[in-house]
Design an enzyme around this catalytic site. Structure first.
Site, PDB file in Angstrom:
ATOM      1  N   GLU A 167      16.616  51.354  79.202  1.00 43.96           N
ATOM      2  CA  GLU A 167      16.757  51.437  77.573  1.00 43.96           C
ATOM      3  C   GLU A 167      17.797  50.552  77.036  1.00 43.96           C
ATOM      4  O   GLU A 167      17.663  49.749  75.921  1.00 43.96           O
ATOM      5  CB  GLU A 167      16.949  52.816  77.141  1.00 43.96           C
ATOM      6  N   GLU A 176       8.796  45.523  78.179  1.00 43.04           N
ATOM      7  CA  GLU A 176       9.226  46.436  79.110  1.00 43.04           C
ATOM      8  C   GLU A 176       9.451  45.727  80.566  1.00 43.04           C
ATOM      9  O   GLU A 176      10.289  46.355  81.379  1.00 43.04           O
ATOM     10  CB  GLU A 176       7.920  47.339  78.982  1.00 43.04           C
ATOM     11  N   ASP A 186      12.676  46.377  82.397  1.00 42.21           N
ATOM     12  CA  ASP A 186      12.722  46.726  84.065  1.00 42.21           C
ATOM     13  C   ASP A 186      13.688  45.893  84.845  1.00 42.21           C
ATOM     14  O   ASP A 186      14.481  46.315  85.586  1.00 42.21           O
ATOM     15  CB  ASP A 186      11.369  47.062  84.517  1.00 42.21           C
TER      16      ASP A 186
END
Length: 412
Positions: free
Chosen positions: A278, A355, A359
């Site tokens: 996040e 995303e 990661d």
């Protein structure tokens, strides 16, 4: 063919094609399901959990088909029978004030939709989610949520809608520009204060207590050069066993919110890895990108909407002779659907790219294995579909599948 008939034909055609296409994608996704566990999921799901996951996904997919079909039939009947025009004419017997007309028009539609949707929501919560062990909500909580949601939409939605209608009524061709400014300011306000104002209406948020987890999070934040003092735990378990975490706000208003279910299900390092992901969004400027894209998208929407509001033919197509903000908005929301779907594809592609980057950010701190472990646990716990149809993923998934994320992380 008269213009009004042509517009009605196009509107109905779009509604039909959208329904057929979405159900085709859902059908493809259902066809991919099998009680036999795929080789690539060995070691993630055991056979019993996989069987349960497939049953859960099939149940939700079939239920979604029933709900969508019912909504489709209702909308089609309203369009073909001139229901929107009829409601407009009834309301004009009581008032000609454009703001009052718009608020009452959308208010009645919202309430009617809520009444139609409630049995389905109730069934989903207390039958399907209960059956698979997810629901923790009481009937009291369910009905209070519905009431609070209704009041929230009435207050916030009513105020914003009133201002926008007034702008379009008073400022003519340039109204969309001022409306854009109003909506942008409201969106930024909600980004900053959503967790402070809206969330407490539904959930309690308490500061994360001192201890191993808080120390680990703060140590990572220091290492990442990410100043954060606001770490909260939300009582998500009052409604569901499903776990999550989110990051909200920016600047001094940054806040990390952990579901209490997440703390229960994951180990400390796994939670830190999820939060590192996040924080990666923030560090990679994804949050600001999202805000900027949303602002631009809203401006385009409001400009295009302004082109529809005075159309006599569109009003006639929906069953009334009086062009108005609310009739134009209904027609536009349907006619814009094909463009919205195309934009949605690019938005999903962009989101999936972000995303992967988030990661990779977590992995750059040596948290790749912990992130994979945490994602596996969260996916299995929530009975996520880890082997969805690729076309379904392409159109709808804002996140890569777990297998895609694991494959990318293993390369780091």
């Amino acid at each position: 063919m008269e213009n009004k008939s042509l517009y009605l034909f196009i509107i109905v055609l779009i509604v039909v094609l959208e329904f057929v296409w979405t159900q085709y994608l859902a059908y493809r996704n259902r066809k991919r399901m099998s009680p036999q566990i795929p080789d690539q999921l060995e070691g993630i799901y055991d056979k019993e959990d996989y069987k349960k996951q497939q049953e859960y996904q099939k149940t939700n997919s079939r239920f979604g088909l029933y709900v969508s079909s019912f909504s489709f039939v209702v909308l089609l009947m309203v369009l073909l029978l001139g229901g929107f025009g009829w409601l407009d004419s009834v309301l004009r017997d009581f008032t000609n004030n454009e703001i009052a007309l718009t608020l009452s028009f959308f208010g009645i539609i919202y309430i009617a939709n809520a009444i139609i949707s409630l049995p389905f929501e109730y069934y989903s919560t207390f039958i399907i989610e209960e059956r698979f062990g997810f629901n923790k909500s009481t009937k009291k909580t369910f009905w209070l949520d519905q009431l609070k949601g209704l009041l929230l939409v009435a207050v916030l939605g009513g105020v914003i809608l009133s201002v926008i209608v007034w702008l379009y009524e008073e400022l003519g061709d340039m109204a969309w520009l001022y409306a854009w400014g109003v909506v942008t300011c409201f969106s930024l306000f909600m980004t900053l204060f959503y967790s402070n104002i809206i969330v407490p209406l539904f959930n309690k948020q308490t500061p994360l207590e001192e201890g191993e987890l808080r120390d680990a999070i703060e140590n990572f934040a220091t290492k990442a050069g990410f100043e954060i003092n606001n770490i909260y735990v939300m009582d998500a378990s009052k409604r569901s066993t499903k776990a999550n975490a989110y990051f909200t706000g920016f600047g001094a208003k940054k806040r990390i919110v952990l579901f209490d279910t997440l703390i229960k299900d994951l180990e400390t390092e796994e939670i830190v890895a999820v939060l590192a992901h996040e924080i990666g969004h923030y560090k990679k400027k994804h949050t600001l990108q999202g805000i900027f894209i949303s602002i631009c998208y809203t401006g385009i929407i409001l400009f295009l909407l302004s082109l529809f509001l005075g159309s006599k033919d569109i009003a006639l197509a929906l069953g009334t002779e009086d062009p108005s903000f609310h009739i134009g908005m209904i027609a536009f929301s349907i006619l814009f659907t094909p463009i919205s779907m195309i934009i949605g594809i690019f938005s999903s592609i962009h989101s999936r790219k972000n995303e992967y980057q988030a990661d990779a950010y977590a992995a750059s701190f040596g948290l790749g294995d912990a992130l994979m472990s945490g994602l596996k646990k969260l996916s299995v716990k929530s009975l996520s579909n880890l082997n969805p149809d690729p076309l379904f993923v392409f159109f709808y998934y804002s996140h890569p599948t777990l297998l895609q994320r694991m494959s990318a992380l293993k390369k780091k």
